[in-house]
Design a protein around this motif. Structure first.
Motif, short mmCIF file in Angstrom:
data_model
loop_
_atom_site.label_atom_id
_atom_site.label_comp_id
_atom_site.label_asym_id
_atom_site.label_seq_id
_atom_site.Cartn_x
_atom_site.Cartn_y
_atom_site.Cartn_z
N ALA A 76 53.14 -19.22 -0.66
CA ALA A 76 52.58 -20.55 -0.95
C ALA A 76 53.07 -21.07 -2.29
O ALA A 76 53.32 -22.28 -2.44
CB ALA A 76 51.05 -20.48 -0.93
N MET A 77 53.22 -20.19 -3.26
CA MET A 77 53.74 -20.62 -4.56
C MET A 77 55.23 -20.96 -4.43
O MET A 77 55.69 -21.99 -4.92
CB MET A 77 53.55 -19.55 -5.61
CG MET A 77 53.98 -20.00 -7.00
SD MET A 77 53.69 -18.79 -8.29
CE MET A 77 54.93 -17.57 -7.90
N GLU A 78 55.97 -20.11 -3.75
CA GLU A 78 57.42 -20.31 -3.60
C GLU A 78 57.73 -21.61 -2.86
O GLU A 78 58.72 -22.28 -3.15
CB GLU A 78 58.02 -19.12 -2.86
CG GLU A 78 59.50 -19.08 -2.82
CD GLU A 78 60.14 -18.72 -4.16
OE1 GLU A 78 61.30 -19.10 -4.35
OE2 GLU A 78 59.48 -18.08 -5.00
N THR A 79 56.90 -21.97 -1.89
CA THR A 79 57.13 -23.19 -1.11
C THR A 79 56.39 -24.40 -1.68
O THR A 79 56.38 -25.46 -1.08
CB THR A 79 56.69 -22.99 0.35
OG1 THR A 79 55.29 -22.66 0.38
CG2 THR A 79 57.50 -21.88 1.02
N GLU A 80 55.75 -24.20 -2.82
CA GLU A 80 55.04 -25.25 -3.57
C GLU A 80 53.82 -25.80 -2.84
O GLU A 80 53.38 -26.91 -3.09
CB GLU A 80 56.00 -26.37 -3.98
CG GLU A 80 57.10 -25.87 -4.90
CD GLU A 80 58.09 -26.94 -5.30
OE1 GLU A 80 58.01 -28.08 -4.79
OE2 GLU A 80 58.96 -26.62 -6.12
N PHE A 81 53.25 -24.99 -1.93
CA PHE A 81 51.95 -25.37 -1.37
C PHE A 81 50.90 -25.23 -2.46
O PHE A 81 49.97 -26.05 -2.54
CB PHE A 81 51.59 -24.49 -0.16
CG PHE A 81 50.21 -24.76 0.37
CD1 PHE A 81 49.95 -25.92 1.07
CD2 PHE A 81 49.17 -23.87 0.13
CE1 PHE A 81 48.66 -26.19 1.54
CE2 PHE A 81 47.89 -24.14 0.60
CZ PHE A 81 47.64 -25.30 1.30
N LEU A 82 51.03 -24.19 -3.28
CA LEU A 82 50.18 -24.02 -4.45
C LEU A 82 51.04 -24.15 -5.70
O LEU A 82 52.19 -23.70 -5.71
CB LEU A 82 49.53 -22.63 -4.46
CG LEU A 82 48.54 -22.30 -3.36
CD1 LEU A 82 48.06 -20.85 -3.51
CD2 LEU A 82 47.34 -23.24 -3.39
N SER A 83 50.47 -24.76 -6.73
CA SER A 83 51.18 -24.82 -8.01
C SER A 83 51.21 -23.41 -8.60
O SER A 83 50.46 -22.52 -8.17
CB SER A 83 50.45 -25.77 -8.96
OG SER A 83 49.20 -25.21 -9.34
N ALA A 84 52.02 -23.22 -9.61
CA ALA A 84 52.08 -21.91 -10.27
C ALA A 84 50.71 -21.55 -10.85
O ALA A 84 50.28 -20.39 -10.75
CB ALA A 84 53.14 -21.93 -11.37
N GLN A 85 50.02 -22.52 -11.40
CA GLN A 85 48.69 -22.26 -11.96
C GLN A 85 47.69 -21.88 -10.87
O GLN A 85 46.91 -20.95 -11.03
CB GLN A 85 48.20 -23.50 -12.72
CG GLN A 85 46.85 -23.30 -13.40
CD GLN A 85 46.41 -24.54 -14.16
OE1 GLN A 85 47.09 -25.55 -14.20
NE2 GLN A 85 45.25 -24.45 -14.78
N GLN A 86 47.72 -22.57 -9.76
CA GLN A 86 46.83 -22.25 -8.64
C GLN A 86 47.15 -20.87 -8.07
O GLN A 86 46.25 -20.09 -7.78
CB GLN A 86 46.94 -23.30 -7.54
CG GLN A 86 46.37 -24.65 -7.92
CD GLN A 86 46.72 -25.72 -6.91
OE1 GLN A 86 47.76 -25.67 -6.24
NE2 GLN A 86 45.86 -26.74 -6.81
N ALA A 87 48.43 -20.57 -7.92
CA ALA A 87 48.83 -19.26 -7.40
C ALA A 87 48.42 -18.16 -8.36
O ALA A 87 47.95 -17.09 -7.93
CB ALA A 87 50.33 -19.23 -7.15
N HIS A 88 48.56 -18.40 -9.65
CA HIS A 88 48.15 -17.41 -10.65
C HIS A 88 46.65 -17.14 -10.52
O HIS A 88 46.22 -15.98 -10.52
CB HIS A 88 48.49 -17.91 -12.06
CG HIS A 88 48.10 -16.97 -13.14
ND1 HIS A 88 48.74 -15.78 -13.37
CD2 HIS A 88 47.11 -17.05 -14.06
CE1 HIS A 88 48.17 -15.15 -14.39
NE2 HIS A 88 47.18 -15.91 -14.82
N TYR A 89 45.85 -18.19 -10.41
CA TYR A 89 44.41 -18.03 -10.22
C TYR A 89 44.12 -17.22 -8.96
O TYR A 89 43.32 -16.28 -8.97
CB TYR A 89 43.72 -19.40 -10.13
CG TYR A 89 42.30 -19.32 -9.64
CD1 TYR A 89 41.27 -18.93 -10.50
CD2 TYR A 89 41.98 -19.58 -8.31
CE1 TYR A 89 39.97 -18.82 -10.05
CE2 TYR A 89 40.68 -19.47 -7.85
CZ TYR A 89 39.68 -19.09 -8.72
OH TYR A 89 38.39 -18.97 -8.26
N ALA A 90 44.77 -17.60 -7.85
CA ALA A 90 44.52 -16.93 -6.58
C ALA A 90 44.90 -15.45 -6.65
O ALA A 90 44.16 -14.59 -6.15
CB ALA A 90 45.29 -17.63 -5.46
N LEU A 91 46.02 -15.16 -7.27
CA LEU A 91 46.45 -13.76 -7.37
C LEU A 91 45.53 -12.97 -8.30
O LEU A 91 45.28 -11.78 -8.05
CB LEU A 91 47.91 -13.68 -7.80
CG LEU A 91 48.89 -14.17 -6.73
CD1 LEU A 91 50.29 -14.31 -7.31
CD2 LEU A 91 48.89 -13.25 -5.52
#
Length: 112
Positions: A76-91
């Motif tokens: 999702a981060m790689e395909t820009e479904f989530l921003s880097a900040q959102q992906a960081h939070y999710a991870l």
């Protein structure tokens, strides 16, 4: 005394709510649907384990779902479904849930 929720349930619930809301913004996106599905299934597995319904199987299934979620979150981060900040939070959230799940599984193994 009021009923207290298990920390792993609270963390999984909060993360699932956050992720389902993100996925609702793109209902036709297969990755969004997959993320929401895995989050809800993880919540189900944690709930079953807490209720002592096939606990070992539920914990193993939760671990598998967490692996799948982490993979999809990176996608999702790689395909820009989530921003880097959102992906960081999710991870961060999945890491926290994973640490709790790992501790629970180890405690179960010691108890057996």
């Amino acid at each position: 005394m009021p009923h207290q929720r298990a920390p792993i349930f609270t963390a999984t619930w909060d993360f699932s709510v956050w992720l389902v809301r993100k996925a609702r913004a793109a209902p036709q996106d297969p990755l969004a649907r997959s993320l929401a599905d895995r989050a809800m299934r993880l919540l189900d597995a944690i709930t079953l384990a807490l209720k002592d319904i096939d606990r070992d199987e539920a914990l193993q299934h939760a671990d598998l779902l967490l692996i799948q979620l982490r993979l999809r979150l990176r996608l999702a981060m790689e395909t820009e479904f989530l921003s880097a900040q959102q992906a960081h939070y999710a991870l961060q959230q999945t890491d926290s849930i994973g640490r709790q799940l790992g501790g629970w599984r180890k405690a179960q193994e010691r108890a057996e």
